[in-house]
Write an enzyme that holds these catalytic residues in place. Structure first.
Site, PDB file in Angstrom:
ATOM      1  N   GLU A   1       0.891  -1.129  -0.025  1.00  0.00           N
ATOM      2  CA  GLU A   1      -0.240   0.051  -0.364  1.00  0.00           C
ATOM      3  C   GLU A   1       0.583   0.915  -0.330  1.00  0.00           C
ATOM      4  O   GLU A   1       0.501   2.043  -0.658  1.00  0.00           O
ATOM      5  CB  GLU A   1      -0.983  -0.042   1.064  1.00  0.00           C
TER       6      GLU A   1
ATOM      7  N   GLN B   1       0.396   6.583  -5.173  1.00  0.00           N
ATOM      8  CA  GLN B   1       1.039   7.627  -6.268  1.00  0.00           C
ATOM      9  C   GLN B   1       2.063   6.958  -7.012  1.00  0.00           C
ATOM     10  O   GLN B   1       2.940   7.632  -8.490  1.00  0.00           O
ATOM     11  CB  GLN B   1       1.644   8.804  -5.824  1.00  0.00           C
ATOM     12  N   THR B   2       2.033   5.249  -7.098  1.00  0.00           N
ATOM     13  CA  THR B   2       2.703   4.437  -8.270  1.00  0.00           C
ATOM     14  C   THR B   2       1.682   3.566  -8.553  1.00  0.00           C
ATOM     15  O   THR B   2       0.479   3.004  -8.138  1.00  0.00           O
ATOM     16  CB  THR B   2       3.986   4.169  -7.772  1.00  0.00           C
TER      17      THR B   2
ATOM     18  N   LEU C   1      11.364   4.070  -7.791  1.00  0.00           N
ATOM     19  CA  LEU C   1      10.033   3.911  -7.517  1.00  0.00           C
ATOM     20  C   LEU C   1       9.608   5.503  -7.418  1.00  0.00           C
ATOM     21  O   LEU C   1       8.523   6.114  -7.430  1.00  0.00           O
ATOM     22  CB  LEU C   1       9.561   3.312  -5.923  1.00  0.00           C
ATOM     23  N   GLY C   2      10.528   6.446  -6.971  1.00  0.00           N
ATOM     24  CA  GLY C   2      10.496   8.008  -6.805  1.00  0.00           C
ATOM     25  C   GLY C   2       9.573   8.061  -5.643  1.00  0.00           C
ATOM     26  O   GLY C   2       9.465   6.875  -4.468  1.00  0.00           O
ATOM     27  N   TYR C   3       9.934   9.086  -4.536  1.00  0.00           N
ATOM     28  CA  TYR C   3       8.891   9.352  -3.650  1.00  0.00           C
ATOM     29  C   TYR C   3       9.763   8.590  -2.267  1.00  0.00           C
ATOM     30  O   TYR C   3       8.818   8.199  -1.893  1.00  0.00           O
ATOM     31  CB  TYR C   3       7.234   9.159  -3.701  1.00  0.00           C
TER      32      TYR C   3
ATOM     33  N   TYR D   1      -6.219   6.435   3.978  1.00  0.00           N
ATOM     34  CA  TYR D   1      -6.591   5.422   3.516  1.00  0.00           C
ATOM     35  C   TYR D   1      -6.517   3.926   3.044  1.00  0.00           C
ATOM     36  O   TYR D   1      -6.369   3.307   3.428  1.00  0.00           O
ATOM     37  CB  TYR D   1      -6.517   5.568   1.713  1.00  0.00           C
TER      38      TYR D   1
ATOM     39  N   ASP E   1      -9.305   5.790  -1.889  1.00  0.00           N
ATOM     40  CA  ASP E   1      -8.353   6.109  -3.169  1.00  0.00           C
ATOM     41  C   ASP E   1      -9.237   6.369  -4.521  1.00  0.00           C
ATOM     42  O   ASP E   1     -10.347   6.837  -4.261  1.00  0.00           O
ATOM     43  CB  ASP E   1      -7.891   5.353  -3.473  1.00  0.00           C
TER      44      ASP E   1
ATOM     45  N   CYS F   1     -13.757   0.477 -14.899  1.00  0.00           N
ATOM     46  CA  CYS F   1     -14.479   2.288 -13.844  1.00  0.00           C
ATOM     47  C   CYS F   1     -13.166   2.715 -14.598  1.00  0.00           C
ATOM     48  O   CYS F   1     -12.994   3.635 -13.460  1.00  0.00           O
ATOM     49  CB  CYS F   1     -15.160   1.962 -13.298  1.00  0.00           C
TER      50      CYS F   1
ATOM     51  N   CYS G   1     -17.943  -0.554 -19.270  1.00  0.00           N
ATOM     52  CA  CYS G   1     -19.614  -0.549 -19.016  1.00  0.00           C
ATOM     53  C   CYS G   1     -20.317  -1.576 -19.058  1.00  0.00           C
ATOM     54  O   CYS G   1     -20.544  -2.405 -18.128  1.00  0.00           O
ATOM     55  CB  CYS G   1     -20.486   0.688 -19.477  1.00  0.00           C
TER      56      CYS G   1
ATOM     57  N   CYS H   1     -19.499  -4.511 -16.294  1.00  0.00           N
ATOM     58  CA  CYS H   1     -19.601  -4.090 -15.185  1.00  0.00           C
ATOM     59  C   CYS H   1     -20.132  -4.879 -14.336  1.00  0.00           C
ATOM     60  O   CYS H   1     -21.577  -4.421 -14.873  1.00  0.00           O
ATOM     61  CB  CYS H   1     -19.551  -2.229 -15.182  1.00  0.00           C
TER      62      CYS H   1
END
Length: 346
Positions: A39, A44-45, A82-84, A120, A138, A197, A204, A207
């Site tokens: 998680e 952001q990835t 991965l960044g951040y 979250y 999210d 979605c 749709c 779904c």
């Protein structure tokens, strides 16, 4: 949506997930440790990017104890790309706090005290790993619920997120009373938003919530949720120095604490004194890293010296074995392609 309609929707959604969900490594063994790591990585990835990093990371750090005992530099090495990078530092600190406490948090309040864990993430860990009826919200879940209820997030509607959280709590609580696991319900909502979605071209026709979706019935699927404000980019201009020896090693220095990309190794910010250097040329490269658009001018030097200036380190251009970011990797690759003379001599 009526009570009966919601019950039908929840059953259809759970059945759809059980039959159509993607196979992901953290789903094979949804332990608290593995769910927590996944998680944080997924913040952001995208999933497709996270999977190989997750597998490599948990091979090296299979338990919270092994992660807590590692040096921060090694944690950053296995996170590099991965960044951040604050996420990596946060999970390292959280691992240490968990080991000090002797156990992972068991409720939302406990998780919210951990570095880098928000509402979250806390709900996702508790529901997926612990089977507790905790709500999540999210981007994927927001899209599903906003379409089902035709819920607008116009600037004038300050209660938009509060309303979505209320719906999420209602769904997971109702499903729990029907003996649908929160692990299934919450992952189903996320999976539906990620694979069916979708933002621009929702599928749709396949779904499970089509008959319950107000946006579908009004043919307004792509109008919900309204687009967010465009991302504000941070422009970064850098002039760096790439010093290469005859064996194909490059001189790097570590970014100091408090600096952007702290703890990562990168090319030199200044030409090193005390080394005899031969200029090869320079290149300009452009990189996008998280919210940063980086323009790099890299001056390239060749040296025969073997000494290591204080605070610096020689590393292989092809296999650095220290934590380097994607901008470093791309810059070095561009140098090797455009200046064959920097390749090691046979």
């Amino acid at each position: 949506m009526s009570k009966r309609g919601k019950i039908d929707a929840l059953r259809r959604l759970a059945n759809w997930f059980e039959n159509k969900h993607r196979v992901l490594p953290w789903r094979d063994d949804p332990s608290v440790y593995r769910v927590w790591i996944s998680e944080i990585m997924l913040q952001q990835t995208q999933v497709i990017t996270v999977v190989p990093y997750f597998e490599k990371f948990v091979r090296r750090f299979p338990t919270v104890e092994s992660l807590a005992m590692a040096r921060e530099e090694e944690v950053l090495l296995y996170w590099a790309g991965l960044g951040y990078y604050s996420r990596a530092r946060n999970i390292h600190k959280t691992a240490q706090l968990v080991c000090e406490a002797g156990a992972f948090p068991e409720n939302r309040e406990g998780w919210l005290r951990m570095p880098g864990v928000g509402e979250y993430t806390a709900g996702a860990i508790l529901s997926i790993a612990g089977g507790k009826p905790e709500a999540i919200l999210d981007g994927n879940v927001e899209r599903v619920l906003s379409r089902v209820y035709c819920l607008s997030r116009k600037p004038s509607d300050s209660k938009y997120k509060d309303t979505l959280w209320d719906f999420s709590r209602e769904w997971v609580s109702e499903a729990f009373s029907m003996e649908i696991s929160p692990r299934v319900l919450n992952q189903a909502l996320m999976e539906l938003g990620a694979t069916v979605c979708t933002p621009k071209k929702p599928l749709c026709g396949i779904c499970p919530l089509q008959k319950f979706c107000a946006a579908f019935s009004e043919e307004k699927q792509t109008q919900f949720p309204e687009k967010k404000q465009p991302k504000e980019w941070i422009q970064v201009l850098e002039t760096l120095h790439c010093v290469i020896d005859l064996t194909g090693h490059v001189l790097v220095e570590q970014r100091p604490k408090g600096a952007w990309r702290a703890g990562l190794w990168d090319l030199l910010s200044a030409r090193p004194a005390g080394l005899k250097l031969r200029s090869v040329g320079e290149i300009e490269t452009r990189h996008v890293v998280t919210r940063h658009k980086i323009t790099r001018t890299t001056k390239i030097w060749i040296t025969q010296a073997l000494k290591v200036p204080v605070g610096m380190h020689w590393c292989s251009m092809s296999d650095p074995k220290v934590a380097v970011g994607s901008a470093f990797k791309r810059t070095v690759q561009s140098i090797r392609e455009r200046f064959p003379a920097v390749e090691p001599q046979s």
